[in-house]
Design a protein around this motif. Structure first.
Motif: not given
Length: 270
Positions: A215, A145-148, A138, A224, A140, A219-220
């Motif tokens: 993970y 929010l985190p981006n996979q 990910y 965060y 951040l 969740n995202v």
């Protein structure tokens, strides 16, 4: 006698290092159910690269597969750090695959060995990602929010990339359980087909590597919140671990983090 590489990896799992403004941290835990930890990782103290691997559960010598893959990729990058980052990852992944596959062919009496393998190389304000399996990478950005970045190489994830006719044919011909089987990994086959990606980094961006045992318990939105709680990446890693343990931790748990002090943005494939 413990080899130098294993000693360094052991120390890295418990020490947070800050060198020339770069922050890295990593943690690994056996979880609450498994009898062995089949995860492995390496975080370079100078913030040049991060690696994570998860030996395939239920397969022979999963812990050896992950260790061999991380060690091989680590030393190949270390010894050839002057090469372009994308070349390091492409060649390094093939070498890691050959190492695990050779062990499988020569020392397992017909058994299957495999591991996920995911790695970041950080250079000149950019990240370079190599990935195979279902561990995740990910990014951040600040205030988002985190981006996979990684793609899950699992049955259900790869099914989504097919047209409807092919999707239905694969489902009809599927003979095993509906478990989300890993479709691609390091080791089982003579060669491998990883995902590669690169992109720019902005000041304060965080790169995050997680095995599936970590993970799946978050969740995202929670990612965060945990990352935003403190600037101490060692504390962030510990909080992720505690969250997974509180929720059952039926698998091994491993996480690696890196914070960038300056850079740009955007993503592109290479």
């Amino acid at each position: 006698m413990i080899s130098l590489i294993h000693y360094c990896a052991f120390i890295c799992k418990f020490i947070l290092k800050k060198v020339t403004g770069l922050l890295v941290a990593g943690r690994s835990h056996i979880g609450l159910v498994r009898k062995t930890n089949e995860d492995e990782y390496y975080c370079d103290g100078r913030g040049r690269f991060l690696i994570i691997a998860d030996g395939i559960g239920g397969h022979q010598n999963g812990h050896i597969a992950s260790q061999l893959a991380v060690d091989e990729l680590h030393w190949f990058i270390e010894e050839n750090i002057h090469l372009p980052a994308e070349a390091l990852l492409r060649e390094g992944f093939q070498r890691a695959n050959a190492k695990v596959h050779s062990y499988q062919e020569n020392k397992t009496n017909g058994g299957i060995m495999g591991t996920t393998l995911t790695a970041f190389i950080i250079r000149d304000g950019k990240y370079y990602l190599g990935h195979l399996g279902d561990s995740r990478a990910y990014i951040l950005h600040q205030n988002s929010l985190p981006n996979q970045l990684s793609k899950d190489h699992t049955f259900w994830a790869e099914l989504e990339n097919l047209d409807e006719d092919m999707r239905q044919a694969m489902l009809k011909n599927r003979v095993d359980s509906p478990k989300n089987t890993l479709m691609r990994a390091i080791g089982p086959e003579p060669s491998c087909d990883p995902q590669f990606l690169s992109g720019d980094l902005s000041a304060g961006d965080i790169l995050l590597l997680m095995t599936d045992g970590m993970y799946r318990y978050t969740n995202v939105e929670e990612m965060y919140e945990v990352v935003s709680y403190t600037d101490d990446l060692e504390e962030v890693a510990l909080r992720f671990e505690q969250l997974a343990l509180e929720r059952g931790a039926r698998d091994n748990l491993t996480i690696v983090l890196y914070r960038q002090e300056g850079g740009g943005q955007l993503c592109k494939t290479f």
